[in-house]
Design a protein around this motif. Structure first.
Motif, PDB file in Angstrom:
ATOM      1  N   UNK A   1       0.807  -1.205   0.000  1.00  0.00           N
ATOM      2  CA  UNK A   1       0.000   0.000   0.000  1.00  0.00           C
ATOM      3  C   UNK A   1       0.841   1.257   0.000  1.00  0.00           C
ATOM      4  N   UNK A   2       0.208   2.400  -0.181  1.00  0.00           N
ATOM      5  CA  UNK A   2       0.915   3.675  -0.176  1.00  0.00           C
ATOM      6  C   UNK A   2       1.733   3.854   1.099  1.00  0.00           C
ATOM      7  N   UNK A   3       2.995   4.230   0.919  1.00  0.00           N
ATOM      8  CA  UNK A   3       3.894   4.447   2.040  1.00  0.00           C
ATOM      9  C   UNK A   3       4.582   3.193   2.536  1.00  0.00           C
ATOM     10  N   UNK A   4       4.182   2.036   2.036  1.00  0.00           N
ATOM     11  CA  UNK A   4       4.788   0.777   2.465  1.00  0.00           C
ATOM     12  C   UNK A   4       5.991   0.452   1.593  1.00  0.00           C
ATOM     13  N   UNK A   5       6.984  -0.222   2.174  1.00  0.00           N
ATOM     14  CA  UNK A   5       8.162  -0.589   1.383  1.00  0.00           C
ATOM     15  C   UNK A   5       7.886  -1.783   0.474  1.00  0.00           C
ATOM     16  N   UNK A   6       8.553  -1.770  -0.668  1.00  0.00           N
ATOM     17  CA  UNK A   6       8.554  -2.959  -1.512  1.00  0.00           C
ATOM     18  C   UNK A   6       9.807  -3.747  -1.137  1.00  0.00           C
ATOM     19  N   UNK A   7       9.919  -4.994  -1.573  1.00  0.00           N
ATOM     20  CA  UNK A   7      11.099  -5.783  -1.224  1.00  0.00           C
ATOM     21  C   UNK A   7      12.395  -5.120  -1.703  1.00  0.00           C
TER      22      UNK A   7
END
Length: 91
Positions: A17-23
């Motif tokens: 989601x918005x603001x969350x880190x991707x791997x």
């Protein structure tokens, strides 16, 4: 590019989601069995498309999509130009 396609789909589906880190690059390398440069290239394309932003030393995060914000900017530009053009034509 399967890394790019997978991340794009996961962002679209809301897995990240918005603001969350991707791997991280390292996690993408392990998950997809690709070279680090391939993982970095996929993230770079996501960044160029405006889907993510990288904070150096912290990671890469999903941007707050704000589709309405993007549309407002796009709509306001032609309006502003149109107003400017209209003012110049009569004068």
């Amino acid at each position: 590019m399967r890394v790019l396609d997978a991340l794009t789909a996961e962002i679209s589906e809301g897995k990240y989601g918005p603001g969350e880190p991707i791997p991280s690059d390292a996690e993408l390398v392990k998950r997809f069995g690709v070279a680090r440069e391939t993982a970095r290239r996929a993230v770079r394309v996501l960044r160029e498309r405006g889907l993510v932003e990288t904070e150096w030393g912290k990671g890469t995060f999903v941007k707050h999509t704000g589709q309405h914000t993007g549309e407002q900017h796009e709509q306001s530009k032609p309006t502003a130009r149109g107003s400017g053009t209209e003012q110049q034509s009569p004068g």
